[in-house]
Design a protein around this motif. Structure first.
Motif, PDB file in Angstrom:
ATOM      1  N   ALA A  18       0.812  -1.727   0.048  1.00 43.64           N
ATOM      2  CA  ALA A  18      -0.196  -0.047   0.060  1.00 43.64           C
ATOM      3  C   ALA A  18       1.014   1.200  -0.175  1.00 43.64           C
ATOM      4  CB  ALA A  18      -0.931   0.272   0.924  1.00 43.64           C
ATOM      5  N   ALA A  19       2.219   1.239   0.321  1.00 49.16           N
ATOM      6  CA  ALA A  19       3.186   2.450   0.661  1.00 49.16           C
ATOM      7  C   ALA A  19       3.799   2.842  -0.621  1.00 49.16           C
ATOM      8  CB  ALA A  19       4.000   1.924   1.741  1.00 49.16           C
ATOM      9  N   LEU A  20       3.625   1.747  -1.548  1.00 47.25           N
ATOM     10  CA  LEU A  20       4.873   1.380  -2.192  1.00 47.25           C
ATOM     11  C   LEU A  20       3.351   2.065  -3.718  1.00 47.25           C
ATOM     12  CD1 LEU A  20       6.597   1.168  -4.999  1.00 47.25           C
ATOM     13  CD2 LEU A  20       5.050  -1.111  -4.777  1.00 47.25           C
ATOM     14  N   GLY A  21       2.460   1.860  -3.188  1.00 45.08           N
ATOM     15  CA  GLY A  21       1.604   2.209  -4.046  1.00 45.08           C
ATOM     16  C   GLY A  21       1.390   3.778  -4.234  1.00 45.08           C
ATOM     17  N   LYS A  22       0.849   3.830  -2.639  1.00 44.26           N
ATOM     18  CA  LYS A  22       0.735   5.838  -2.214  1.00 44.26           C
ATOM     19  C   LYS A  22       2.109   6.308  -3.567  1.00 44.26           C
ATOM     20  CE  LYS A  22      -0.918   8.606   1.477  1.00 44.26           C
ATOM     21  NZ  LYS A  22      -0.728   8.085   2.466  1.00 44.26           N
ATOM     22  N   ARG A  23       2.929   5.851  -3.070  1.00 46.82           N
ATOM     23  CA  ARG A  23       4.075   7.034  -3.608  1.00 46.82           C
ATOM     24  C   ARG A  23       4.010   7.004  -5.389  1.00 46.82           C
ATOM     25  NH1 ARG A  23       7.852   3.210  -1.899  1.00 46.82           N
ATOM     26  NH2 ARG A  23       9.093   3.766  -4.005  1.00 46.82           N
TER      27      ARG A  23
END
Length: 386
Positions: A18-23
């Protein structure tokens, strides 16, 4: 561990993806689509972090997990607005089939590269005149000395322009019965006689769709995946993960659409309260959320059964998961657009393009009607209509 309760490792994986996707997010995918490019940066970073090969064997550079882990990766990227459709094809279908049935040489050549994202593989089963009826596949493979010769056509094959090879489903003649049986072949993108034509789609996606032609494509004996007599088993070993991953794709998209609608409903004020305070707005969004959560439960069950080696049980659950997720996704997107009113059709909010995209999981990789046929016959024991 019950498939309904996620392990700490799964929760950590969700949070990290999710953190990767948010970037990256929806803006990144929209830029890629507008430029006619491919999401190479996200693909490479997801691969470096070990997410693309999370389902592949550790001895070949994978994460040693299963479809349960891979579906989490795709769902969370989708929920962030930047799903990678080729995950359904390259690691899930092709990676699974090769890791389960491929020769040692095929595993060595393909699995490490599929796991680290440096190579991708497309999957070719659908034909212009076969559709959901895989028994009507007319792409044939015949032996010619030490080689195989393939002829036929495929349609709606994703990502062939970037894939290093395509796993083609053909049919060979059974020497004992004379009947045609399915077989899988790895066809390199630059093979002589292997042509492609891009299909002009109304669907806006980073991954393009192609029609393929195989005109006397000659392949070495080593291009055949697995046992010539186990083609159907091998084929379904790839189709169950495809259905689970399609469910993940749909659930992620539905979650993304809902997140946009919820944020809007909290802020948008027409009378004295935000519109989200009104049950006519709030209740349909709550209902859409419930249906997405229910679809995810069935997806988790299907992934759990598949990873445990229960191919029969996984077949039923994977079909149900794909059906439930497709329906939930379409409803969630529709409700999200409706919540925003006119703004739901603007480029600024980016929901309108999902109206088309959300239908994909209802249609592919197998139509909802064919899923209902499957459940009617296999689960309920009702007679066949065809």
């Amino acid at each position: 561990m019950s498939p309904a309760t996620e392990t700490e490792e799964h929760k950590d994986l969700r949070a990290a993806v999710a953190a990767l996707g948010k970037r990256y997010g929806r803006d990144y995918i929209n830029r890629v689509i507008a430029d006619g490019a491919h999401p190479d940066e996200l693909w490479s970073e997801a691969a470096k972090l070990g997410y693309l090969g999370v389902n592949l064997p550790e001895e070949y550079g994978g994460g040693g997990g299963g479809i349960a882990e891979l579906s989490i990766v795709l769902e969370e990227l989708g929920a962030a607005g930047c799903p990678l459709l080729m995950m359904v094809v390259s690691p899930a279908i092709c990676g699974t089939v090769i890791s389960r049935f491929g020769t040692d040489e095929q595993k060595q050549e393909w699995l490490p590269a599929l796991a680290d994202g440096t190579r991708t593989m497309a999957f070719g089963i659908t034909e212009p005149d076969a559709g959901s009826n895989s028994h009507r596949i007319t792409t044939t493979a015949r032996r010619d000395g030490e080689e195989w010769v393939l002829n036929g056509r495929k349609v709606f094959i994703s990502g062939v322009d970037v894939a290093d090879a395509t796993l083609i489903v053909g049919r060979t003649e059974d020497a004992r019965t004379g009947r045609l049986k399915p077989c899988l072949f790895i066809v390199p993108r630059d093979a002589d006689g292997f042509g492609r034509r891009q299909i002009d789609m109304e669907l806006h996606g980073a991954e393009k769709q192609f029609e393929l032609t195989l005109d006397d494509v000659r392949l070495p004996a080593g291009a055949l995946v697995g046992d010539e007599d186990a083609g159907l088993l091998q084929l379904f070993a790839g189709l169950n993960p495809e259905r689970v991953m399609t469910a993940a794709f749909a659930i992620g998209m539905g979650r993304y659409a809902l997140s946009v609608a919820i944020a809007y409903a909290k802020e948008r004020t027409v009378w004295k309260d935000p519109i989200g305070a009104h049950q006519a707005i709030a209740h349909p969004l709550a209902q859409a959320h419930i249906e997405l959560e229910l679809a995810r439960l069935m997806m988790q069950k299907a992934a759990h059964l598949y990873d445990a080696g229960d191919d029969l049980g996984a077949g039923e659950a994977a079909n149900m998961a794909k059906y439930a997720a497709g329906e939930a996704c379409v409803k969630a997107v529709d409700q999200a657009v409706h919540t925003l009113g006119g703004n739901g059709l603007t480029r600024e909010f980016g929901l309108a393009s999902l109206i088309t995209a959300s239908r994909v999981a209802r249609i592919a990789p197998v139509s909802r009607e064919m899923v209902l046929n499957y459940i009617s016959h296999q689960t309920l024991g009702l007679p066949k209509s065809y």
